[in-house]
Design an enzyme around this catalytic site. Sequence first.
Site, PDB file in Angstrom:
ATOM      1  N   GLU A  11       1.605  -4.802  -6.411  1.00 34.69           N
ATOM      2  CA  GLU A  11       2.448  -3.702  -5.923  1.00 34.69           C
ATOM      3  C   GLU A  11       3.900  -4.112  -6.077  1.00 34.69           C
ATOM      4  OE1 GLU A  11       1.968  -1.413  -2.342  1.00 34.69           O
ATOM      5  OE2 GLU A  11      -0.142  -2.000  -2.151  1.00 34.69           O
ATOM      6  N   GLU A  29      -2.653  -6.423   1.976  1.00 36.57           N
ATOM      7  CA  GLU A  29      -1.538  -6.637   2.903  1.00 36.57           C
ATOM      8  C   GLU A  29      -2.010  -6.973   4.325  1.00 36.57           C
ATOM      9  OE1 GLU A  29       1.281  -3.428   2.707  1.00 36.57           O
ATOM     10  OE2 GLU A  29       1.857  -3.906   0.658  1.00 36.57           O
TER      11      GLU A  29
END
Length: 403
Positions: free
Chosen positions: A208, A90
């Site tokens: 995710e 991320e």
Amino acid sequence: GPVDQRPVRIDLAWGAKENNRVGTDEFLGYCKRLNIEPYICVNMGLGTPDEARNWVEYCNIEKGTYYSDLRRKNGTEHPYRVRYWGLGNEIDGPWQMGHKNAEDYGKLALEAAKLMKWIDPEIKLIASGSSNYGGDWVGWNRTVLNYLKEYADYISLHLYVGNRNDDYYRFMASTLDLERNLDIVENQIREVMMQTRPEKPIYIAFDEYNVWYRKFTEEGLEEIYNLEDALVVAQFLNSFVRNAHIVKMANMAQLVNVIAPMMIKNDTLYYQSIFYPLQLFATNCYGQSLDVWVDSDHFSAGNYKMVPYLDVSAAYMASTGNLVINVVNRHKDNAISTDIVSQFNKFSGPARFYTVNGKDIKDFNSTTEQKVRTVNSEIKVSGTQFTYNFPAHSYTMIIVKVD
């Protein structure tokens, strides 16, 4: 090295202290005991390419180098052969330590990728793709793919959804954002693959995903999931099956207590509502993804228009002859009677039905009661068509052999 000699560090992401009791050897030993594939993410925020390649050397080289011999000194003689390595996590998110723009990340990740694959050419690398959908996520992915097209085997995508406005139908339609994102990134991958010779395949790792909107602190990430959350998770899984040509990895990143399908309270483990669709897909949904044509009534909610009540995926395992059909009935109040038609072979009963449901969309589980769970049934079917009545607010898996 020895657990009692490891430094205690401040976990800036979650505001806690990390004592490092679980390090590389403990984690990989755990994976070996469970016979599961490890996936290690290197630090592309505050870390360095040198650190990343040293980690690969520690895990994957037999002996005779500094880090391989250090692993042997620490008690593990043979290499772990870790295959999957993430190039940061991320990094497009400003909430991350070492957040970068796409150009800076691309340059750093490229150097790390080169060193890591020079250490072990057999590893698979996952580039850090979209997680910050409030920013220029399309531009981020395009830049990252251009930098890493010769080295990345996957690009990661993340998505969490929630029902903050308590709007059932908007929540049920939220996975359409997933479908849109997959379509956009797939086309970006096609574009960049045309620039490599020979064309090097790059896939999507959706590493995710979940429902997450109630709990956001390290001490309070124990999200309690209800039936409507389970239906959304089933739709995530349907999307992955429908897009199996490009989505080659999908991970629910947390499994116990932390936004997780399993919970432990007072030393008692119980299954949350989202456990049941995940368990059914993981156990049964193998083989080839099938192209399913669906015709059902629609609904609209907010910006989501003409959303079919039935969300469907299917898979066929030639070695067993099993056809698996996954159906979410998004309708809050009504069962939907549906004709299921095979266009390639005849059904050979019995058909087994596994239905995840509860009395109310807000039902949730606890250590004392499983209000949301899987109920099994069976009927005999034959020919190329049968009819089934899918209950309101339910997920159903059908397993039936075809001749």
